[in-house]
Enzyme design. Sequence first.
Site, PDB file in Angstrom:
ATOM      1  N   VAL A  52      13.180 -22.258 -20.252  1.00 22.18           N
ATOM      2  CA  VAL A  52      13.236 -22.392 -18.797  1.00 22.18           C
ATOM      3  C   VAL A  52      11.863 -22.427 -18.133  1.00 22.18           C
ATOM      4  O   VAL A  52      11.774 -22.672 -16.932  1.00 22.18           O
ATOM      5  CB  VAL A  52      14.069 -21.248 -18.164  1.00 22.18           C
ATOM      6  CG1 VAL A  52      15.533 -21.377 -18.537  1.00 22.18           C
ATOM      7  CG2 VAL A  52      13.511 -19.890 -18.573  1.00 22.18           C
ATOM      8  N   TYR A  53      10.801 -22.186 -18.863  1.00 24.85           N
ATOM      9  CA  TYR A  53       9.473 -22.208 -18.257  1.00 24.85           C
ATOM     10  C   TYR A  53       9.107 -23.638 -17.864  1.00 24.85           C
ATOM     11  O   TYR A  53       9.055 -24.537 -18.706  1.00 24.85           O
ATOM     12  CB  TYR A  53       8.421 -21.660 -19.215  1.00 24.85           C
ATOM     13  CG  TYR A  53       8.522 -20.170 -19.477  1.00 24.85           C
ATOM     14  CD1 TYR A  53       9.363 -19.355 -18.738  1.00 24.85           C
ATOM     15  CD2 TYR A  53       7.754 -19.575 -20.472  1.00 24.85           C
ATOM     16  CE1 TYR A  53       9.452 -18.000 -18.991  1.00 24.85           C
ATOM     17  CE2 TYR A  53       7.835 -18.218 -20.724  1.00 24.85           C
ATOM     18  CZ  TYR A  53       8.682 -17.432 -19.970  1.00 24.85           C
ATOM     19  OH  TYR A  53       8.772 -16.080 -20.224  1.00 24.85           O
TER      20      TYR A  53
END
Length: 333
Positions: A52-53
């Site tokens: 998700v970064y």
Amino acid sequence: MEQRRLGTSGLRVSRLALGTMSWGRDTDPDEAGASLLAFLDAGGTLVDTADVYGGGEAERILGGLFDDVIPRGEVVVATKAGARRDDGPFGGGASRGALLSALDASLDRMETDYVDLWQLHAWDDDVPLDETLAAVDVALTTGRARYAGVANYAGWQLASAAVRQSLTSLPLVSVQSEYSLLDRSVETEVLPAAEHHGLGLLPWGPLGRGVLTGKYREGVPVDSRGASAHLAGYVGRHRTERTARIVQAVVTAAHGLGTSPLAVALAWVRDRPGVVAPVVGARDGAQLLGSLAAEELVLPPAIRMALDDVSSPTVPDDEPDEPDLPPWCPPGT
């Protein structure tokens, strides 16, 4: 840089980890590559990322650096899955299908056949633990992951997962939790559980989300995380009267030692019992060099004791009773 065993496993990692939360959002590929090279030149090996970064861009940037910039075999790659949510057939989160799909997508983005450490990013109340950990079993037995760990688990959650995995001969090796002079809550349950089950602790937020550097004492710098729309709440949680007293103690110690507040704060958490490698998320090379400068610092016993006292969890806390904001979850989501 000193290398440490990750828990009781045979995996050895540098005692500082390079975090990539800002990659693909605040850190462009060129700056990320320069930071990675500086980290490796200093003897670092462990690079921590997540699916998700940057919406997946952090993993994509990391994968683009392999071979062209550095050999894949020189980096211990740790990534995470389980925080992403969607409306697809598997429901996202920590379901077996969602986790394995997320792992395959991570491998594609990083252009690699395996990750060295695959971590469950968060506990999922909507999915049975056995189902979640079944995905870990598949990842390990198929070689897509060499080791597995968890992140942001409470003490009882960590113990439950560790016991279940110990029965499969595929034990967990690590837990990633927030830990700094400003937040020592892991010492109550998470750290004892980790030590009992042979897991190494990888602290995130070791600089108190940047507050322990002292740069927020006079306000919020316009170029800081605290001034950004997506991380203002993340940093703001640690800007209280109590934390101001702790920051002042860190600044005083740094002045006496002739070093930076960053180095003092990082050295404190790095050398705590059970800690393997704090994860430092530097936005650029200059910030990373500040963290690397702490490598040679060993806090004198008197200073360590003073910092222990001023940051003691038994001291009344005046922080607001608001929900915490995970670093991978921007405001409004």
